[in-house]
Scaffold this motif. Structure first.
Motif, short mmCIF file in Angstrom:
data_model
loop_
_atom_site.label_atom_id
_atom_site.label_comp_id
_atom_site.label_asym_id
_atom_site.label_seq_id
_atom_site.Cartn_x
_atom_site.Cartn_y
_atom_site.Cartn_z
N UNK A 194 -5.89 -29.10 -62.15
CA UNK A 194 -6.72 -28.92 -60.95
C UNK A 194 -8.15 -29.42 -61.10
N UNK A 195 -8.77 -29.14 -62.24
CA UNK A 195 -10.15 -29.56 -62.42
C UNK A 195 -10.30 -31.08 -62.44
N UNK A 238 -15.16 -42.89 -61.27
CA UNK A 238 -13.94 -42.36 -61.87
C UNK A 238 -12.66 -43.00 -61.36
N UNK A 239 -12.66 -43.59 -60.17
CA UNK A 239 -11.47 -44.29 -59.69
C UNK A 239 -11.14 -45.48 -60.59
N UNK A 240 -12.14 -46.03 -61.26
CA UNK A 240 -11.88 -47.13 -62.21
C UNK A 240 -11.08 -46.63 -63.40
N UNK A 252 -12.41 -33.24 -59.64
CA UNK A 252 -13.45 -34.18 -60.06
C UNK A 252 -13.22 -35.56 -59.45
N UNK A 253 -11.97 -36.02 -59.42
CA UNK A 253 -11.66 -37.33 -58.83
C UNK A 253 -11.91 -37.28 -57.32
N UNK A 254 -11.51 -36.21 -56.68
CA UNK A 254 -11.76 -36.05 -55.25
C UNK A 254 -13.25 -36.13 -54.93
N UNK A 255 -14.07 -35.41 -55.68
CA UNK A 255 -15.51 -35.38 -55.41
C UNK A 255 -16.12 -36.76 -55.57
#
Length: 253
Positions: A35-36, A114-116, A40-43
């Motif tokens: 979940x964490x 972070x998407x990278x 983090x990726x969502x944010x």
């Protein structure tokens, strides 16, 4: 500090799921990451993505930065919107915000998003091997990726994802919107040969949708009363990168 490596939930056993995937040609897989890590990726996608407005102009996909769109005179923007609506009424069209992660990474333009790192994970032996075991197809060697954001009025009309020379085996959607309501649209809909909705997936947070290409599908329009934007990282799992132009032909992607 280096972000922890992405690790798929061990409960999503690919060998156990493979018979289901081979029968249905698609799966909705919940709780893919810790979940964490998903939060983090969502944010990052929500707050740090350099969005561009994406739509189809003729047979060419367009992605315009906000300043480029704002520079178009109002009357021309209104005419453009009318043309997009007309196209969408009787054919294939889409309208949403995107950021082509794989294109930027492969052009050497990393920005520390972070998407990278997620794109790197998609192209790792760990993920590709998991796909091989899930689908029973060992041809997957490459994944592209884009961040997508659907706000009120955004949509993706029915299509199959089939594109000559693109080597697409499967499509995926990594859903990154918490607390999404099915009434808010943005549903991934699979269309049967009679034109009915055979199945639909709500964009549940931290869930991965994966399906075989080609397969008729669409993303339903997000209505004005939606309580947020539908965020995801999407793309195709491929048997190779694009074919050379002489092999790929001229069919639009």
């Amino acid at each position: 500090m280096t972000a922890p490596a992405f690790v798929i939930n061990a409960r999503l056993d690919p060998e156990r799921l493979q018979p289901i995937f081979r029968r249905t040609r698609r799966l909705h897989l919940p709780d893919v990451f810790a979940p964490e890590q998903a939060i983090s990726l969502y944010a990052a996608v929500r707050d740090r993505t350099p969005w561009r407005r994406s739509f189809l102009l003729g047979d060419r996909g367009v992605a315009m930065a906000p300043d480029e769109l704002a520079a178009i005179p109002e009357d021309k923007r209104e005419a453009l919107e009318r043309d997009l609506t007309k196209t969408a009424r009787n054919g294939f069209q889409y309208a949403f915000d995107s950021w082509a992660v794989s294109d930027e990474v492969e052009a050497g333009r990393r920005i520390g998003h972070p998407a990278e790192a997620f794109y790197d994970f998609l192209n790792s032996p760990a993920f590709l091997g998991w796909v091989h075991r899930l689908t029973g197809d060992t041809r997957a060697v490459y994944c592209d990726a884009q961040c997508t954001r659907y706000g009120p009025g955004d949509y993706l009309n029915g299509h199959t994802d089939e594109a000559e020379g693109k080597n697409r085996l499967f499509a995926y959607v990594m859903n990154l919107t918490p607390d999404w309501n099915a009434d808010w649209g943005g549903l991934l809909l699979f269309i049967d040969p009679d034109g009915h909705v055979a199945e639909g997936y709500t964009p549940a947070f931290n869930a991965l949708n994966i399906f075989e290409v080609p397969q008729p599908h669409a993303v339903s329009m997000v209505p004005p009363f939606a309580g947020g934007s539908r965020l995801a990282i999407t793309g195709w799992i491929r048997s190779g990168r694009d074919d050379p132009p002489e092999a790929a032909g001229t069919k639009a992607a």
